[in-house]
Design a protein around this motif. Structure first.
Motif, short mmCIF file in Angstrom:
data_model
loop_
_atom_site.label_atom_id
_atom_site.label_comp_id
_atom_site.label_asym_id
_atom_site.label_seq_id
_atom_site.Cartn_x
_atom_site.Cartn_y
_atom_site.Cartn_z
N TRP A 1 1.60 -1.48 1.27
CA TRP A 1 1.94 -3.07 1.22
C TRP A 1 2.66 -3.22 2.23
O TRP A 1 3.15 -3.15 3.47
N THR A 2 1.72 -4.69 3.39
CA THR A 2 1.93 -4.93 4.02
C THR A 2 2.89 -6.51 4.19
O THR A 2 2.68 -7.45 2.52
N PHE A 3 2.95 -7.28 4.87
CA PHE A 3 3.82 -8.89 4.97
C PHE A 3 2.29 -9.46 4.90
O PHE A 3 2.90 -10.66 3.71
N LEU A 4 0.93 -9.11 5.00
CA LEU A 4 0.02 -10.54 3.81
C LEU A 4 0.11 -10.14 2.67
O LEU A 4 0.40 -11.14 1.60
N ASP A 5 0.75 -9.16 2.07
CA ASP A 5 0.30 -8.66 0.74
C ASP A 5 2.49 -8.99 -0.23
O ASP A 5 2.06 -9.92 -0.56
N SER A 6 2.73 -9.15 0.93
CA SER A 6 4.55 -10.25 0.52
C SER A 6 3.86 -11.25 0.50
O SER A 6 5.10 -12.11 -0.36
N VAL A 7 3.54 -12.19 1.24
CA VAL A 7 2.81 -13.44 1.34
C VAL A 7 2.44 -13.53 -0.08
O VAL A 7 2.70 -15.22 -0.98
N TRP B 1 -6.69 -9.78 -6.22
CA TRP B 1 -6.04 -9.45 -4.51
C TRP B 1 -4.96 -8.73 -5.08
O TRP B 1 -5.01 -7.05 -4.46
N LEU B 2 -4.62 -8.75 -6.46
CA LEU B 2 -3.74 -7.82 -6.82
C LEU B 2 -4.56 -6.14 -7.07
O LEU B 2 -4.36 -4.72 -7.35
N ILE B 3 -6.05 -6.34 -7.91
CA ILE B 3 -7.14 -4.98 -7.83
C ILE B 3 -7.05 -4.06 -6.50
O ILE B 3 -6.79 -3.48 -6.02
N THR B 4 -7.29 -4.90 -5.34
CA THR B 4 -7.59 -4.64 -4.49
C THR B 4 -6.55 -4.23 -3.67
O THR B 4 -6.26 -3.25 -2.92
N VAL B 5 -4.97 -4.48 -4.20
CA VAL B 5 -3.85 -3.09 -3.51
C VAL B 5 -3.84 -2.69 -4.22
O VAL B 5 -3.60 -1.07 -3.55
N VAL B 6 -4.29 -2.14 -5.76
CA VAL B 6 -3.89 -0.52 -6.68
C VAL B 6 -4.94 -0.64 -6.37
O VAL B 6 -5.03 1.28 -5.90
N ILE B 7 -6.30 -0.92 -5.45
CA ILE B 7 -6.90 0.31 -4.61
C ILE B 7 -7.35 0.94 -3.80
O ILE B 7 -6.68 2.38 -3.65
N ILE C 1 -5.60 6.11 -0.78
CA ILE C 1 -3.92 5.96 0.18
C ILE C 1 -3.41 7.35 -1.09
O ILE C 1 -3.57 8.56 0.08
N SER C 2 -3.43 7.56 -1.62
CA SER C 2 -2.44 8.45 -2.64
C SER C 2 -3.68 10.07 -2.41
O SER C 2 -3.48 11.42 -2.10
N LYS C 3 -5.54 9.43 -2.41
CA LYS C 3 -6.54 10.46 -2.36
C LYS C 3 -6.10 11.09 -1.00
O LYS C 3 -6.24 12.85 -0.62
N ILE C 4 -6.10 10.40 0.04
CA ILE C 4 -5.82 10.99 1.41
C ILE C 4 -5.07 12.07 1.49
O ILE C 4 -5.42 13.30 2.48
N VAL C 5 -4.16 11.41 1.16
CA VAL C 5 -2.57 11.79 0.77
C VAL C 5 -2.72 13.59 0.70
O VAL C 5 -2.34 14.85 0.43
N LYS C 6 -3.30 13.77 -0.83
CA LYS C 6 -3.44 14.95 -1.17
C LYS C 6 -4.39 15.69 -1.12
O LYS C 6 -4.21 17.12 -0.79
N ASP C 7 -5.52 15.16 0.22
CA ASP C 7 -6.67 15.78 -0.13
C ASP C 7 -6.72 16.34 1.82
O ASP C 7 -7.19 15.81 2.83
N PRO C 8 -5.92 17.52 1.98
CA PRO C 8 -6.36 17.77 3.45
C PRO C 8 -7.39 18.53 4.18
O PRO C 8 -7.10 17.93 5.42
N GLN C 9 -8.55 17.99 4.05
CA GLN C 9 -9.96 17.87 4.24
C GLN C 9 -10.23 16.60 4.48
O GLN C 9 -11.25 16.29 5.63
N HIS C 10 -9.50 15.71 4.29
CA HIS C 10 -9.44 13.87 4.72
C HIS C 10 -9.50 14.02 5.63
O HIS C 10 -8.76 14.45 6.53
N PRO C 11 -10.94 13.08 6.88
CA PRO C 11 -10.65 12.88 7.68
C PRO C 11 -9.22 12.33 8.56
O PRO C 11 -8.74 12.14 9.75
#
Length: 83
Positions: free
Chosen positions: A8-14, A46-52, A57-67
């Motif tokens: 969640w970013t500042f732009l998302d808050s706005v 906008w809401l769809i981009t936040v969800v995606i 981010i969840s996939k990156i955190v779960k995959d230790p092989q991700h760059p």
């Protein structure tokens, strides 16, 4: 250097504040139907981009092989350690 992705970013808050204002005061399907649908489409996009972004981010955190895994989780890779 790559920065850590934020869920969640500042732009998302706005955008969230603007969305609430639009919902409360600007949507008028009786008199301004086209503009109301356009505003809803923009905020839906906008809401769809936040969800995606959060899914990615969840996939990156779960995959230790991700760059980006080490950057996202805050782990330092062995190749970056100075001797």
């Amino acid at each position: 250097m790559t920065k850590k992705l934020k869920r969640w970013t500042f732009l998302d808050s706005v955008n969230a504040i603007l969305f609430i204002v639009v919902l409360l005061f600007l949507l008028d399907f009786q008199n301004e139907g086209l503009m109301s649908w356009i505003l809803l489409a923009v905020f839906a996009f906008w809401l769809i981009t936040v969800v995606i972004r959060n899914i990615m981010i969840s996939k990156i955190v779960k995959d230790p092989q991700h760059p980006l895994h080490n950057i996202q989780t805050g782990k330092n890779s062995g190749s970056n350690i100075k001797k």
